[in-house]
Design an enzyme around this catalytic site. Sequence first.
Site, PDB file in Angstrom:
ATOM      1  N   HIS A 185      14.276 -24.614  13.453  1.00  0.00           N
ATOM      2  CA  HIS A 185      14.760 -23.981  12.215  1.00  0.00           C
ATOM      3  C   HIS A 185      15.557 -22.705  12.539  1.00  0.00           C
ATOM      4  CE1 HIS A 185      14.631 -22.372   8.060  1.00  0.00           C
ATOM      5  NE2 HIS A 185      14.482 -21.213   8.673  1.00  0.00           N
ATOM      6  N   GLU A 186      15.026 -21.874  13.429  1.00  0.00           N
ATOM      7  CA  GLU A 186      15.737 -20.633  13.783  1.00  0.00           C
ATOM      8  C   GLU A 186      17.066 -20.953  14.466  1.00  0.00           C
ATOM      9  OE1 GLU A 186      14.884 -18.091  12.321  1.00  0.00           O
ATOM     10  OE2 GLU A 186      12.864 -18.697  11.778  1.00  0.00           O
ATOM     11  N   HIS A 228      25.609 -19.616  11.911  1.00  0.00           N
ATOM     12  CA  HIS A 228      26.421 -18.462  12.275  1.00  0.00           C
ATOM     13  C   HIS A 228      27.643 -18.898  13.077  1.00  0.00           C
ATOM     14  CE1 HIS A 228      26.637 -14.238  14.293  1.00  0.00           C
ATOM     15  NE2 HIS A 228      27.450 -14.336  13.279  1.00  0.00           N
TER      16      HIS A 228
HETATM   17 ZN   LIG Z   1      15.050 -19.292   8.081  1.00  0.00          ZN
END
Ligand SMILES: [Zn+2]
Length: 236
Positions: A96-97, A104
Amino acid sequence: MFGYIAIVAISSLVGMVISKKLKSTFAKYGTVIMSNGMNGAQVAQAMLDYYNINDVKIVPRKGILTDHYNPLTKTIALSEPVYNSYSVSAGAVAAHECGHAIQHASKYHAMHMRSVMVPFIQFSSRIQQFLFFGILMGIGTEIMTSVWGLGILTATFGATALFALVTLPVEFNASKRALTWLDDTDVMKDGIEYDGAKEGLKWAAMTYVANALSALVIFLYFGWNMLTNRNKGRLV
Ligand SMILES: [Zn+2]
């Protein structure tokens, strides 16, 4: 004031139930070991490699639930239990990260918008704290009883609600990217591994939904009080 306290009490209760469910889901799949033999940090590195992202660092961080991606330093911080663990929960959080790092890198619009909003939100929450402090000290009664006072409060709560709403697509999209990669690459095996990752990320997303709903209700409550001016000299 009673209406506001009631809204905050109900939304805190809902938030507590969801966070309990999130913790129990992560604890449940924290005992299921991924058959790929990787820990959280290795899952994150594998995902970054897959998308050819070479300028993002992965670092361990003390504490629980301290996992996040920092776009300014291009760093994925994974809490130590996630960084070192070989469990399905750790793999899901790490992926998820990474989803945020990929957002980005691919200039995902909602994430950019959220970053631009951060300084305004910090400013508006400082005003909010200042006003509430004044009210608690008994010197700001006019704030809660006048149209101008309620107007300022409504504007600050509006900013909080907007920020919480913009956060939703960012969080849902990061989890979607994570689950797609985990499935496509077979990093999580079909069955209990993939289903566990999906369930954990679903409850993590629900905390953001609850947060946004409560921010929206508080904004509408103050806005409605301001527009109708029904309190006429009484605290809202
Ligand atoms: Zn998140």
